[in-house]
Design an enzyme around this catalytic site. Structure first.
Site, PDB file in Angstrom:
ATOM      1  N   ALA A  15      -1.409   3.255  -2.809  1.00  0.00           N
ATOM      2  CA  ALA A  15      -2.022   3.640  -4.088  1.00  0.00           C
ATOM      3  C   ALA A  15      -3.315   2.918  -4.429  1.00  0.00           C
ATOM      4  CB  ALA A  15      -1.013   3.386  -5.208  1.00  0.00           C
ATOM      5  N   SER A  16      -3.800   2.034  -3.568  1.00  0.00           N
ATOM      6  CA  SER A  16      -4.878   1.144  -3.996  1.00  0.00           C
ATOM      7  C   SER A  16      -6.287   1.581  -3.623  1.00  0.00           C
ATOM      8  CB  SER A  16      -4.621  -0.263  -3.442  1.00  0.00           C
ATOM      9  OG  SER A  16      -4.465  -0.211  -2.042  1.00  0.00           O
ATOM     10  N   TYR A  23      -9.774  13.177  17.497  1.00  0.00           N
ATOM     11  CA  TYR A  23      -8.895  13.238  16.327  1.00  0.00           C
ATOM     12  C   TYR A  23      -7.666  14.124  16.573  1.00  0.00           C
ATOM     13  CZ  TYR A  23      -7.205  12.460  11.715  1.00  0.00           C
ATOM     14  OH  TYR A  23      -6.391  12.062  10.689  1.00  0.00           O
TER      15      TYR A  23
HETATM   16  P1  NAD Z   1      -7.199   4.140   2.800  1.00  0.00           P
HETATM   17  O1  NAD Z   1      -7.397   3.138   3.861  1.00  0.00           O
HETATM   18  O2  NAD Z   1      -8.242   4.282   1.751  1.00  0.00           O
HETATM   19  O3  NAD Z   1      -5.814   3.865   2.021  1.00  0.00           O
HETATM   20  C1  NAD Z   1      -4.692   3.347   2.670  1.00  0.00           C
HETATM   21  C2  NAD Z   1      -3.679   2.826   1.667  1.00  0.00           C
HETATM   22  O4  NAD Z   1      -2.518   2.366   2.387  1.00  0.00           O
HETATM   23  C3  NAD Z   1      -4.149   1.617   0.837  1.00  0.00           C
HETATM   24  O5  NAD Z   1      -3.628   1.725  -0.469  1.00  0.00           O
HETATM   25  C4  NAD Z   1      -3.487   0.426   1.546  1.00  0.00           C
HETATM   26  O6  NAD Z   1      -3.245  -0.705   0.730  1.00  0.00           O
HETATM   27  C5  NAD Z   1      -2.179   1.070   1.952  1.00  0.00           C
HETATM   28  N1  NAD Z   1      -1.489   0.379   3.048  1.00  0.00           N
HETATM   29  C6  NAD Z   1      -1.886   0.226   4.338  1.00  0.00           C
HETATM   30  N2  NAD Z   1      -0.940  -0.450   5.034  1.00  0.00           N
HETATM   31  C7  NAD Z   1       0.064  -0.726   4.163  1.00  0.00           C
HETATM   32  C8  NAD Z   1       1.318  -1.370   4.277  1.00  0.00           C
HETATM   33  N3  NAD Z   1       1.749  -1.894   5.427  1.00  0.00           N
HETATM   34  N4  NAD Z   1       2.090  -1.486   3.166  1.00  0.00           N
HETATM   35  C9  NAD Z   1       1.672  -0.992   1.974  1.00  0.00           C
HETATM   36  N5  NAD Z   1       0.508  -0.325   1.820  1.00  0.00           N
HETATM   37  C10 NAD Z   1      -0.283  -0.206   2.896  1.00  0.00           C
HETATM   38  O7  NAD Z   1      -6.935   5.507   3.544  1.00  0.00           O
HETATM   39  P2  NAD Z   1      -7.161   7.061   3.193  1.00  0.00           P
HETATM   40  O8  NAD Z   1      -8.333   7.527   3.956  1.00  0.00           O
HETATM   41  O9  NAD Z   1      -7.058   7.317   1.743  1.00  0.00           O
HETATM   42  O10 NAD Z   1      -5.887   7.672   3.938  1.00  0.00           O
HETATM   43  C11 NAD Z   1      -4.703   8.072   3.282  1.00  0.00           C
HETATM   44  C12 NAD Z   1      -4.106   9.260   4.017  1.00  0.00           C
HETATM   45  O11 NAD Z   1      -5.018  10.362   3.942  1.00  0.00           O
HETATM   46  C13 NAD Z   1      -3.877   9.004   5.514  1.00  0.00           C
HETATM   47  O12 NAD Z   1      -2.700   9.675   5.926  1.00  0.00           O
HETATM   48  C14 NAD Z   1      -5.086   9.678   6.149  1.00  0.00           C
HETATM   49  O13 NAD Z   1      -4.859  10.057   7.489  1.00  0.00           O
HETATM   50  C15 NAD Z   1      -5.225  10.884   5.248  1.00  0.00           C
HETATM   51  N6  NAD Z   1      -6.529  11.576   5.322  1.00  0.00           N
HETATM   52  C16 NAD Z   1      -7.706  10.876   5.300  1.00  0.00           C
HETATM   53  C17 NAD Z   1      -8.914  11.574   5.395  1.00  0.00           C
HETATM   54  C18 NAD Z   1     -10.248  10.863   5.364  1.00  0.00           C
HETATM   55  O14 NAD Z   1     -11.251  11.464   5.722  1.00  0.00           O
HETATM   56  N7  NAD Z   1     -10.295   9.632   4.916  1.00  0.00           N
HETATM   57  C19 NAD Z   1      -8.915  12.979   5.481  1.00  0.00           C
HETATM   58  C20 NAD Z   1      -7.708  13.656   5.464  1.00  0.00           C
HETATM   59  C21 NAD Z   1      -6.519  12.938   5.392  1.00  0.00           C
END
Ligand code: NAD
Ligand code: NA
Length: 398
Positions: free
Chosen positions: A49-50, A236
């Site tokens: 959530a962060s 990917y």
């Molecule tokens: P991000 O790195 O911004 O967020 C990851 C979150 O996971 C953070 O809140 C972090 O604190 C938390 N986290 C990581 N390891 C943890 C652990 N061990 N325990 C508790 N919390 C933990 O990533 P994002 O890009 O928002 O990705 C989120 C999802 O969206 C992923 O499944 C990603 O594949 C998917 N996604 C991302 C994109 C993109 O372009 N960024 C596109 C489509 C889908």
């Protein structure tokens, strides 16, 4: 402490508390500007959530439909001479805004893959909310210690079968070059990546939440996936991370079986490629994103994480009509990214892109700005030469 960006490779080692607070505020203001989401979620658990999509989901639930939210994440507070992580500051800012709006918000900082954190979360739901009606699963991590076996799995970003060579950009220096990425050497790499980013942990969460009786009748759960254009398939969707996404998507029917008796349902939403801490670590993808931004901004259809999540909630999950799904049962909010005219223009630019024309034909400037914004930098309203607060607390974390 005076905090300036300190970049190493694709990570920024520092984050700015006032800048990240600005970033959170902008997202809240956006959600408010779109009006209330009718019949939206009321009690929401967000895992991851962060930052990124998880933070945007939490903001949308709270400020779009007045939801009480519990957020789980893995972040660090400041230590002497060292700023906290962006996700720590984001959450501190989010909780303060939520409290000012009289919205319940509490957070749990720890390893979401562990049984211990799952148990803490269940206890908190029981104590404060009773049950939740939405569970957002948005973890992105390079490693996972398996809660049953104790094995530490590390994910890899590699092609499968053959070496992949294509263009990539160092978005700091603006140098476009060819990169060759060797394929996985063993099934082990695939297995490890699936263990970290696949659907097993989502299933563990939902099973344990259900077992504890903290999922409301008609509960929804959603996790996030990505597909993207053919040019990134080798690294990917057809690579190790793609196997993990196949596994995540394959978890949907399993969860639907599990939730059937309480009328619950699970979804995977395929989201747009965006600058987040996770996506900047993937080779080739940042160059694709900077061309995508250029094309989508020109067409007036660009969205960031908050626009994506507001649309997911308002037009898909809580639109009070049957949710449109693709042939594999997935929600698609990458619809604008994948539009034929958008992809055709990106593909044309991809052929032409070089170090020399990078600034003109791509939106590398937008990429960089978004990257620095993630860490609270590049905000006009913040004076980065001034001392900032030394200690920033997340109100709900003792
Ligand atoms: P991000 O790195 O911004 O967020 C990851 C979150 O996971 C953070 O809140 C972090 O604190 C938390 N986290 C990581 N390891 C943890 C652990 N061990 N325990 C508790 N919390 C933990 O990533 P994002 O890009 O928002 O990705 C989120 C999802 O969206 C992923 O499944 C990603 O594949 C998917 N996604 C991302 C994109 C993109 O372009 N960024 C596109 C489509 C889908
Ligand atoms: Na996230």
């Amino acid at each position: 402490m005076i905090i300036q960006p300190r970049v190493r490779g694709f990570i920024c080692l520092t984050s700015h508390p006032e800048g990240t607070a600005q970033h959170v505020k902008q997202q809240i203001d956006y959600v408010k500007s779109k009006g209330k989401i009718e019949n939206g979620p009321k009690k929401v658990l967000v895992i991851g959530a962060s930052t990124g999509f998880g933070l945007a989901s939490r903001i949308t639930a709270a400020f779009g439909s007045d939801a009480a939210t519990i957020g789980v994440f893995f972040e660090k507070p400041a230590a002497p001479g060292k700023p906290g992580t962006a996700g720590w500051y984001n959450t501190a800012a989010f909780e303060k805004e939520a409290s000012a709006a009289e919205l319940y918000a509490k957070s749990i900082n720890g390893d979401a893959f562990s049984d211990e954190i799952k148990k803490q979360t269940i206890d908190l739901i029981k104590e404060d909310l009773g049950q939740v009606d939405l569970v957002v699963y948005s973890l992105a991590s390079p490693r996972r210690t398996h809660p049953k076996t104790g094995v530490a799995h590390a994910s890899v970003l590699k092609p499968i079968g053959q070496t992949f060579t294509d263009k990539t950009v160092d978005f700091h220096s603006g140098v476009v070059s060819d990169i060759s990425i060797q394929p996985v050497e063993s099934e082990e790499d695939i297995h490890n990546t699936v263990a970290v980013m696949g659907g097993e942990d989502w299933k563990f969460w939902i099973a344990q939440l259900k077992e504890a009786g903290v999922l409301a009748d008609g509960v929804k759960t959603v996790a996030y996936s990505y597909i993207g254009p053919e040019l990134t398939y080798p690294i990917y969707r057809n690579g190790t991370i793609g196997r993990a996404k196949d596994d995540l998507e394959g978890t949907v029917p399993v969860l639907n079986d599990l939730l059937q008796d309480i009328g619950g349902i699970s979804y995977v939403s395929v989201n747009k490629a965006l600058v987040t801490q996770s996506s900047s670590a993937i080779p080739v993808v940042p160059l694709y994103i900077s061309l995508l931004y250029k094309v989508m901004k020109e067409k007036g259809i660009h969205e960031g994480t908050i626009e994506q999540m507001q649309r997911l909630f308002a037009d898909r999950l809580y639109a009070n009509r049957e949710i449109p799904l693709d042939e594999k049962g997935r929600i698609r909010v990458d619809d604008l990214e994948m539009r034929e005219d958008v992809q055709a223009e990106v593909a044309k630019l991809w052929e032409q892109i070089t170090t020399e024309n990078l600034e003109q034909i791509s939106d590398i400037a937008g990429y960089r700005n978004d990257f620095f914004n993630l860490f609270g930098f590049n905000f006009d309203a913040v004076d980065y030469d001034k001392d900032t607060q030394e200690v920033v607390n997340i109100p709900s974390i003792k």
